[in-house]
Write a protein that holds these residues in place. Structure first.
Motif, mmCIF file in Angstrom:
data_model
loop_
_atom_site.group_PDB
_atom_site.id
_atom_site.type_symbol
_atom_site.label_atom_id
_atom_site.label_comp_id
_atom_site.label_asym_id
_atom_site.label_seq_id
_atom_site.Cartn_x
_atom_site.Cartn_y
_atom_site.Cartn_z
ATOM 1 N N ILE A 136 39.965 49.006 42.364
ATOM 2 C CA ILE A 136 39.187 47.981 41.672
ATOM 3 C C ILE A 136 40.095 46.779 41.468
ATOM 4 C CG2 ILE A 136 37.712 47.455 39.698
ATOM 5 C CD1 ILE A 136 36.783 49.906 41.287
ATOM 6 N N ASP A 137 39.899 45.741 42.277
ATOM 7 C CA ASP A 137 40.738 44.545 42.181
ATOM 8 C C ASP A 137 40.153 43.588 41.129
ATOM 9 O OD1 ASP A 137 42.905 43.023 42.749
ATOM 10 O OD2 ASP A 137 42.184 42.273 44.680
ATOM 11 N N GLU A 138 41.009 42.740 40.573
ATOM 12 C CA GLU A 138 40.610 41.804 39.503
ATOM 13 C C GLU A 138 39.875 42.552 38.392
ATOM 14 O OE1 GLU A 138 41.848 38.868 39.773
ATOM 15 O OE2 GLU A 138 42.387 38.954 41.886
ATOM 16 N N ALA A 139 40.473 43.661 37.974
ATOM 17 C CA ALA A 139 39.803 44.578 37.041
ATOM 18 C C ALA A 139 39.539 43.956 35.673
ATOM 19 C CB ALA A 139 40.633 45.852 36.888
ATOM 20 N N HIS A 140 40.208 42.847 35.334
ATOM 21 C CA HIS A 140 39.948 42.189 34.049
ATOM 22 C C HIS A 140 38.505 41.703 33.926
ATOM 23 C CE1 HIS A 140 41.229 38.953 36.802
ATOM 24 N NE2 HIS A 140 40.277 38.270 36.204
ATOM 25 N N CYS A 141 37.811 41.574 35.070
ATOM 26 C CA CYS A 141 36.416 41.113 35.060
ATOM 27 C C CYS A 141 35.494 42.107 34.337
ATOM 28 C CB CYS A 141 35.906 40.906 36.486
ATOM 29 S SG CYS A 141 36.732 39.593 37.405
ATOM 30 N N ILE A 142 35.983 43.302 34.049
ATOM 31 C CA ILE A 142 35.152 44.314 33.395
ATOM 32 C C ILE A 142 35.064 44.108 31.889
ATOM 33 C CG2 ILE A 142 36.847 46.111 32.758
ATOM 34 C CD1 ILE A 142 34.989 48.115 34.209
ATOM 35 N N SER A 143 35.951 43.262 31.356
ATOM 36 C CA SER A 143 36.057 43.110 29.909
ATOM 37 C C SER A 143 35.462 41.802 29.415
ATOM 38 C CB SER A 143 37.528 43.187 29.472
ATOM 39 O OG SER A 143 37.663 42.894 28.102
ATOM 40 N N GLU A 144 34.662 41.875 28.373
ATOM 41 C CA GLU A 144 34.134 40.661 27.741
ATOM 42 C C GLU A 144 35.263 39.853 27.102
ATOM 43 O OE1 GLU A 144 30.311 40.635 25.676
ATOM 44 O OE2 GLU A 144 30.259 42.799 25.956
ATOM 45 N N TRP A 145 36.404 40.518 26.853
ATOM 46 C CA TRP A 145 37.557 39.822 26.276
ATOM 47 C C TRP A 145 38.395 39.153 27.373
ATOM 48 C CZ3 TRP A 145 37.523 39.439 21.131
ATOM 49 C CH2 TRP A 145 36.779 40.375 20.423
ATOM 50 N N GLY A 146 38.061 39.431 28.622
ATOM 51 C CA GLY A 146 38.783 38.823 29.734
ATOM 52 C C GLY A 146 38.331 37.397 29.961
ATOM 53 N N HIS A 147 39.028 36.691 30.847
ATOM 54 C CA HIS A 147 38.721 35.278 31.065
ATOM 55 C C HIS A 147 37.700 35.074 32.171
ATOM 56 C CE1 HIS A 147 41.858 36.269 33.964
ATOM 57 N NE2 HIS A 147 41.524 35.212 34.656
ATOM 58 N N ASP A 148 37.267 36.157 32.824
ATOM 59 C CA ASP A 148 36.354 35.997 33.955
ATOM 60 C C ASP A 148 35.367 37.164 33.979
ATOM 61 O OD1 ASP A 148 35.324 34.765 36.180
ATOM 62 O OD2 ASP A 148 36.745 35.655 37.575
ATOM 63 N N PHE A 149 34.731 37.429 32.837
ATOM 64 C CA PHE A 149 33.850 38.582 32.701
ATOM 65 C C PHE A 149 32.681 38.523 33.685
ATOM 66 C CE2 PHE A 149 30.021 40.318 30.400
ATOM 67 C CZ PHE A 149 30.322 41.653 30.615
ATOM 68 N N ARG A 150 32.437 39.661 34.366
ATOM 69 C CA ARG A 150 31.300 39.786 35.284
ATOM 70 C C ARG A 150 30.542 41.061 34.930
ATOM 71 N NH1 ARG A 150 32.640 37.177 40.967
ATOM 72 N NH2 ARG A 150 30.958 38.517 41.674
ATOM 73 N N PRO A 151 29.283 40.933 34.507
ATOM 74 C CA PRO A 151 28.515 42.106 34.065
ATOM 75 C C PRO A 151 28.452 43.217 35.107
ATOM 76 C CG PRO A 151 27.325 40.073 33.582
ATOM 77 C CD PRO A 151 28.503 39.690 34.418
ATOM 78 N N SER A 152 28.443 42.854 36.388
ATOM 79 C CA SER A 152 28.335 43.867 37.448
ATOM 80 C C SER A 152 29.514 44.836 37.434
ATOM 81 C CB SER A 152 28.229 43.187 38.813
ATOM 82 O OG SER A 152 29.288 42.272 38.991
ATOM 83 N N TYR A 153 30.657 44.405 36.891
ATOM 84 C CA TYR A 153 31.821 45.293 36.820
ATOM 85 C C TYR A 153 31.576 46.468 35.865
ATOM 86 C CZ TYR A 153 35.557 43.233 39.635
ATOM 87 O OH TYR A 153 36.345 42.815 40.691
ATOM 88 N N LEU A 154 30.665 46.273 34.890
ATOM 89 C CA LEU A 154 30.394 47.342 33.938
ATOM 90 C C LEU A 154 29.691 48.528 34.587
ATOM 91 C CD1 LEU A 154 29.179 45.175 30.909
ATOM 92 C CD2 LEU A 154 31.352 46.410 31.106
ATOM 93 N N GLN A 155 29.166 48.327 35.797
ATOM 94 C CA GLN A 155 28.452 49.401 36.495
ATOM 95 C C GLN A 155 29.350 50.173 37.463
ATOM 96 O OE1 GLN A 155 25.357 49.600 35.296
ATOM 97 N NE2 GLN A 155 25.730 47.680 34.183
ATOM 98 N N LEU A 156 30.623 49.835 37.519
ATOM 99 C CA LEU A 156 31.498 50.432 38.535
ATOM 100 C C LEU A 156 31.801 51.906 38.286
ATOM 101 C CD1 LEU A 156 34.064 47.580 39.315
ATOM 102 C CD2 LEU A 156 31.947 48.160 40.498
ATOM 103 N N ASN A 157 31.550 52.384 37.074
ATOM 104 C CA ASN A 157 31.823 53.808 36.829
ATOM 105 C C ASN A 157 30.888 54.710 37.633
ATOM 106 O OD1 ASN A 157 29.521 53.282 35.382
ATOM 107 N ND2 ASN A 157 30.299 53.999 33.406
ATOM 108 N N ILE A 158 29.849 54.124 38.291
ATOM 109 C CA ILE A 158 28.996 54.900 39.187
ATOM 110 C C ILE A 158 29.817 55.525 40.316
ATOM 111 C CG2 ILE A 158 28.437 52.919 40.658
ATOM 112 C CD1 ILE A 158 26.012 55.751 39.810
#
Length: 631
Positions: A136-158
């Motif tokens: 998982i590259d650019e993994a900070h995108c999974i966090s709302e506290w990150g600077h580049d949050f992307r909602p689609s990253y929250l589904q990666l645990n699939i």
């Protein structure tokens, strides 16, 4: 099975790993999950590419940017490593063929975006693969506290369900402790080994320069630069304006932003990589995956949105470990403008309610209704009809998307471009033969500059408003001029697809997410304030400030940033500076920025001395705002 060191030598030509790459690779080869925080230029891709080749099977790589995915795939193919990317450019049949090749064709790497992974069809296909490693590259995108949050990253645990036996590695270049904890939580990396490398870059000096003449200071810095340079701006239009300014002043520069066509991006990128145009003026769309070792200076001429963005962009300088500089040019007016723009563009709860209501009205959706179809959506048209701020509206829609109220499949970022490919005289001859095109071409010439020299972004919707006709008529005219060999026109369809994900309940829908909206807005403001504090703090070493923000303890001052230099600098009296200015102005007139370029004093010291000399009537100001000796 080849060892990681053998693989590194065969494909990358190296014989040693950087610290802590070897330790990370050994952990992954043992089948243990890993969370990796390596600063920009830390060599993150090798941390999953090498073990994937050693393990065999397929490595799935999730990455947020198509350009970054394509760079990685091309880089692997150049090393004769089989890799494939699932992008929106592939048809359903091509995707089926791609998965057949993944199962039977020896392809080792599958790259795709987190949005692509949401497809049930692709999930089913992934389930059938022999996957050994998931990165998982650019993994900070999974966090709302990150600077580049992307909602689609929250589904990666699939992916844990699809490939329960695969090893996971999550990688990022910028993350605070809160973000690292979020990555572990959302990716379910319960027992992951965490690897953190210090953000400290001993070869990189940070400088914040205060000046009223930003472009003058930029020229001054570029005259001193000996190798490649990146100049970052915050908006697309400014990249082109700054590049044109530099080219008029004897520099060789290209510009790059997300609205350019693929061919334009590639041309700008190659010219910069090959040092034909050693200066790249760009938005932050330029940078991810860029690995040019001889970038000697990174200059910001606007205020970055966060220190995460800043340290990542600044870190693209000095990848060859030679002495390099990160320079942020600023002044009080720019800082005030930054805060004003932020407040005017941040969508409040009240504004988001308004946007949501207008969207439902726009598509005639009744209260209590949930439409199942996708709607064609033009952001520009919507904002024009309801007299809305474009950026603020876009930000509001993105928040509604993050909260799963809307789904926007956007082409908004795409921009059409054109260039005249005939001479002035040939254009006059054409208008003699086609007088009906005169008004249209005159409008283009009035609206856009430099259209005979280079490709220019064109807004068909704005032109349609000026001519009081439909956007389709403008596109038709442009295509006719293209077919007749008058212009080169690259059309970009900016129509997006919009889906409503919940039943229409107006204010109640937004009230349920109001706390999330306020929390996210406050977080963005706190990040911006951290940048401004960094800029205004002239007491603490720049490196110490940045490391402290990223939860690193550092007491040793760098000795090379503007703060450290000013502390170590011997105090010079204003009298001595004034005497040097008077000597320099003998037989010539100079501006304050020109004096700063010649004399070894700060611009602030020179301005204070100039005020005194003016009061003493020893110098005067010319009509060109330059200084000369008084007669």
């Amino acid at each position: 099975m080849k060892s990681p060191l053998e693989i590194l030598k065969i494909y990358w030509g190296h014989t040693t790993f950087r610290t802590p790459q070897k330790e990370i690779i050994d952990t992954v080869l043992k089948g243990e999950d890993a969370l990796v925080l390596l600063p920009t230029s830390g060599g993150k891709s090798i941390c999953y590419q090498v073990p994937a080749l050693a393990m065999g099977g397929i490595c799935i790589v999730i990455s947020p940017l198509i350009a970054l995915i394509q760079d990685q795939v091309n880089s692997l193919k150049e090393k004769n490593i089989k890799a494939i990317a699932l992008t929106s450019q592939l048809s359903q049949d091509e995707i089926v063929i791609a998965f057949d090749n993944l199962q039977f064709g020896g392809i080792q790497f599958l790259y795709l975006s987190p949005e692509k992974l949401q497809s049930k069809f692709i999930q089913d296909k992934i389930k059938q693969l022999q996957v050994s490693l998931i990165a998982i590259d650019e993994a900070h995108c999974i966090s709302e506290w990150g600077h580049d949050f992307r909602p689609s990253y929250l589904q990666l645990n699939i992916l844990k369900e699809l490939q329960p036996n695969a090893t996971f590695i999550a990688l990022t270049a910028t993350a605070t402790q809160q973000v690292l904890e979020d990555i572990q939580l959302h990716l379910e990396l319960n027992d992951a080994q965490v690897f953190k490398k210090s953000f400290k870059r001993s070869n990189l000096s940070y400088h914040v320069l205060k000046t009223e003449d930003v472009y003058g200071k930029l020229k001054q810095l570029l005259h001193r630069a000996k190798d490649a340079v990146i100049v970052y701006t915050n908006n697309r239009k400014q990249t082109q304006e700054v590049s044109q300014f530099l080219n008029r002043n004897g520099f060789k520069s290209s510009f790059y932003h997300g609205g350019l066509s693929l061919s334009e991006k590639n041309e700008a990128y190659l010219n910069w990589m090959q040092d034909k145009t050693p200066i790249m003026v760009a938005t932050n769309a330029f940078g991810m995956g860029i690995d040019k070792p001889n970038v000697r200076v990174v200059i910001h001429i606007n205020t970055p949105n966060s220190l995460e963005n800043y340290i990542q962009e600044a870190g693209r300088a000095g990848r060859d470990n030679k002495k390099s500089h990160a320079v942020l040019i600023t002044n009080d007016a720019l800082l005030h403008e930054t805060i004003t723009k932020f407040k005017s563009n941040i969508p409040t709860v009240k504004f988001i309610k308004k946007i949501y209501f207008n969207l439902n009205q726009f598509y005639n959706i009744a209260l209590g209704e949930l439409p199942l179809e996708s709607f064609n959506f033009s952001l520009q048209k919507f904002c024009s009809i309801y007299q809305l701020n474009l950026l603020q509206t876009y930000n509001a829609i993105k928040i509604l998307e993050q909260e799963n109220i809307l789904l926007l499949d956007e082409n908004y970022s795409k921009k059409s471009s054109f260039k005249f490919i005939v001479s002035n005289q040939q254009l006059f001859n054409y208008l003699d033969n086609y007088p009906s095109k005169n008004e249209f071409i005159q409008l283009i010439l009035r609206s856009y500059g430099g259209v005979f020299e280079h490709f220019t972004i064109i807004n068909e919707y704005v032109l349609s408003k000026k001519l009081k006709c439909s956007k389709n008529e403008i596109i038709k005219n442009l295509k006719e001029l293209h077919e007749q060999g008058i212009i080169k026109y690259s059309f970009a369809d900016t129509t997006s697809k919009l889906n409503f994900m919940v039943v229409r309940e107006d204010a109640y829908t937004i009230n349920r997410i109001s706390k999330n909206i306020e929390k996210r807005n406050n977080l963005k403001y706190e990040k911006l304030k951290a940048v401004i504090n960094f800029i205004q703090n002239k007491q603490t070493c720049r490196t110490i400030q940045l490391l402290t923000y990223f939860n690193e303890t550092c007491k040793e001052q760098c000795g090379t940033c503007d703060v450290c230099i000013s502390k170590n600098k011997t105090k010079v009296s204003l009298k001595s500076i004034s005497e040097e200015i008077l000597k320099t102005l003998q037989n010539q007139t100079l501006s304050s920025s020109e004096l700063a370029a010649i004399l070894n004093f700060t611009e602030e010291e020179i301005l204070n001395s100039l005020k005194i000399l003016l009061e003493q009537n020893k110098i005067t100001i010319t009509s060109q705002n330059k200084f000369k000796l008084a007669i």
